[in-house]
Design an enzyme around this catalytic site. Structure first.
Site, mmCIF file in Angstrom:
data_model
loop_
_atom_site.group_PDB
_atom_site.id
_atom_site.type_symbol
_atom_site.label_atom_id
_atom_site.label_comp_id
_atom_site.label_asym_id
_atom_site.label_seq_id
_atom_site.Cartn_x
_atom_site.Cartn_y
_atom_site.Cartn_z
ATOM 1 N N HIS A 1 0.881 -1.174 0.000
ATOM 2 C CA HIS A 1 0.000 0.000 0.000
ATOM 3 C C HIS A 1 0.918 1.224 0.000
ATOM 4 O O HIS A 1 2.005 1.173 0.583
ATOM 5 C CB HIS A 1 -0.826 0.110 1.278
ATOM 6 C CG HIS A 1 -1.763 -1.019 1.572
ATOM 7 N ND1 HIS A 1 -1.382 -2.149 2.222
ATOM 8 C CD2 HIS A 1 -3.097 -1.145 1.345
ATOM 9 C CE1 HIS A 1 -2.420 -2.947 2.378
ATOM 10 N NE2 HIS A 1 -3.483 -2.370 1.855
ATOM 11 N N ASP B 1 2.248 1.991 3.439
ATOM 12 C CA ASP B 1 3.180 1.057 4.101
ATOM 13 C C ASP B 1 4.610 1.437 3.786
ATOM 14 O O ASP B 1 5.479 1.328 4.639
ATOM 15 C CB ASP B 1 3.081 -0.389 3.575
ATOM 16 C CG ASP B 1 1.705 -0.924 3.460
ATOM 17 O OD1 ASP B 1 0.886 -0.590 4.309
ATOM 18 O OD2 ASP B 1 1.464 -1.698 2.506
ATOM 19 N N GLU C 1 -8.964 -13.932 -1.260
ATOM 20 C CA GLU C 1 -8.175 -14.224 -0.049
ATOM 21 C C GLU C 1 -8.885 -15.271 0.812
ATOM 22 O O GLU C 1 -10.090 -15.152 1.094
ATOM 23 C CB GLU C 1 -7.972 -12.919 0.729
ATOM 24 C CG GLU C 1 -7.243 -13.108 2.034
ATOM 25 C CD GLU C 1 -6.739 -11.785 2.621
ATOM 26 O OE1 GLU C 1 -6.418 -10.853 1.854
ATOM 27 O OE2 GLU C 1 -6.663 -11.696 3.854
ATOM 28 N N ASP D 1 -5.348 -13.713 9.506
ATOM 29 C CA ASP D 1 -4.242 -13.594 8.535
ATOM 30 C C ASP D 1 -3.042 -14.464 8.886
ATOM 31 O O ASP D 1 -1.907 -13.980 8.948
ATOM 32 C CB ASP D 1 -3.776 -12.125 8.441
ATOM 33 C CG ASP D 1 -4.705 -11.260 7.607
ATOM 34 O OD1 ASP D 1 -5.425 -11.803 6.759
ATOM 35 O OD2 ASP D 1 -4.693 -10.028 7.803
#
Ligand code: XUL
Ligand code: CO
Length: 436
Positions: A100, A103, A267, A308
């Protein structure tokens, strides 16, 4: 100076190896179904978890030990971190990464300053990409952390939030293009609602459709031809996100005439939050020609949120690879580890253990899926199961030559349907176990 002096380039040592810093299954040059493992899997490291994850949770402070961090949010620290990230990816042997905007570079006091910060770090990323040959799988913009996006970005009730998001995506797309990114991702982090009492769904969805068209227009203007990806997720951070699952995303894309340019980034943990398996989401997207890329991770089925975690379950990776092989692979997409080490796994070396394990789980899944396909029993079973459609009345229906009238006449004459045959679920589950 090396950030990981104790780690050499990770090597393939084969299934008998007990070295936790070696691959037992991922042999990047091994050819399977006409492509190397490296080409099939296109592994990608995510910047946000691997280099920005600090172990913070709602009950406790950061835990991660990251000796290369100087404790500031400066551009200099960000540039240094970028070099560390490339040392990590090089030693791991991952051909791609994803980020991103926020980030890789700190957000500035103004939009102009944020753009300038990003440019400074992108210069380092570009240099490191050239030095190592590692490529950008996709870029994206963080349109969910800053409080200005509390009501959403393109679906905000505040038109200025839409405008700010547009400016941010414009820039993120431009740097993705500059870095040769293969795709650009839209994850609608706050594109949804907390309560319908304050929400105009129709207006919000129309705005999101307009936003995506503006993105396409801008990509055409700057010559960015990478694929656009929407990443489904049903909830978290909002109670309901519009891109809730593959079916909802495809419906949105069709409704706003966006299917030509967009595919889906699917995902695992988002699929399970939506009450689906990853296999279901991949099959549904593949069946409609909308499979783009995957974010590889897994949730914890005992917990109802997006944990995650790194994928290590061989059944999961075998199912994913069965679907990817069935639909002809990922093309411009990749297997992107949108996964984070646990808060308790706080040492830098844990980043290697996590990625090596995830890559091996996928390599093994690929080998299992290819073996199932080569032997052909599963595929033949499904083919036979539908054989009533290959001739007679089935073929007539499929070719569009039947009507309610002709089918009534057919059944009046025949009287009863041909006897049903068992679905053999247990036998097929046992068949899969032969390969695990
Ligand atoms: C959040 C998530 C994102 C996207 C990119 O759950 O998966 O990190 O992958 O914005
Ligand atoms: Co993701």
């Amino acid at each position: 100076m090396s950030a990981f002096p104790e780690v050499n380039k990770i090597q393939y040592e084969g299934p008998d190896s007990k070295n936790p810093l070696a691959f037992r299954w991922y042999n990047e040059d091994e050819v399977i179904e006409g492509k190397t493992m490296k080409e099939h899997l296109r592994f990608s490291v995510v910047y946000w978890h691997t280099f920005r994850g600090n172990g913070l949770d709602p009950f406790g402070s950061p835990t991660m030990v990251r000796p290369w961090e100087d404790g500031t949010d400066s551009v200099e620290n960000a540039c240094n971190r970028a070099r560390v990230a490339f040392e990590f990816m090089e030693k791991l042997g991952a051909p791609f990464y994803a980020f991103h905007d926020r980030d890789v570079a700190p957000e500035g006091e103004s939009l102009a300053q944020s753009h300038a910060n990003l440019d400074a770090v992108v210069a380092v990323l570009k240099e490191e990409q050239e030095r190592t040959g590692i490529k950008l799988l996709w870029g994206t913009a963080n349109l969910f952390s800053n409080p200005r996006f509390m009501h959403g970005a393109s679906t905000s009730c505040n038109a200025d939030a839409f405008a700010y998001a547009a400016a941010q995506v414009k820039k993120a797309m431009e740097v993705t293009h500059e870095l040769g990114g293969e795709s650009y991702v839209f994850w609608g982090g706050r594109e949804g609602y907390q309560t319908l009492y304050n929400t105009d769904i129709k207006r919000e969805l129309d705005h999101m459709g307009q936003f995506m068209h503006m993105a396409i227009d801008h990509s055409n203007k700057i010559g960015f031809t990478g694929q656009f990806l929407i990443e489904p997720k049903p909830k978290e951070p909002t109670k309901h996100q519009y891109d809730s699952d593959v079916a909802a995303c495809i419906n949105f894309l069709r409704n706003y005439d966006l299917t030509e340019r967009f595919r889906l980034n699917i995902e695992t943990n988002h699929a399970t939050l939506a009450g689906h398996t990853m296999m279901h989401e991949l099959d549904y997207a593949g069946a409609q020609g909308m499979l783009g890329s995957i974010d590889a991770n897994t949730g914890d089925l005992m917990l109802g949120w997006d944990t995650d975690q790194f994928p290590t379950d061989i059944y999961l990776t075998a199912q994913v690879m069965l679907m990817l092989l069935k639909y002809g692979g990922l093309n411009q997409g990749g297997v992107n580890f949108d996964a984070k080490v646990r808060r308790e796994s706080f040492e830098p070396i844990d980043l290697f253990y996590a990625h090596v394990g995830g890559m091996d789980a996928f390599a093994r899944g690929l080998k299992i899926a290819a073996a199932i396909r080569e032997e052909g029993e599963l595929c033949q079973f499904v083919k036979d199961r539908y054989s009533s459609w290959d001739s007679g009345v089935g073929a007539e229906i499929e070719s569009g030559n039947a009507s309610f009238e002709s089918l009534e006449a057919y059944m009046l004459e025949k009287g009863e349907i041909t006897e049903n045959v068992s679905g053999r679920q247990e036998m097929l589950e046992n068949l899969i176990n032969r390969y695990i």
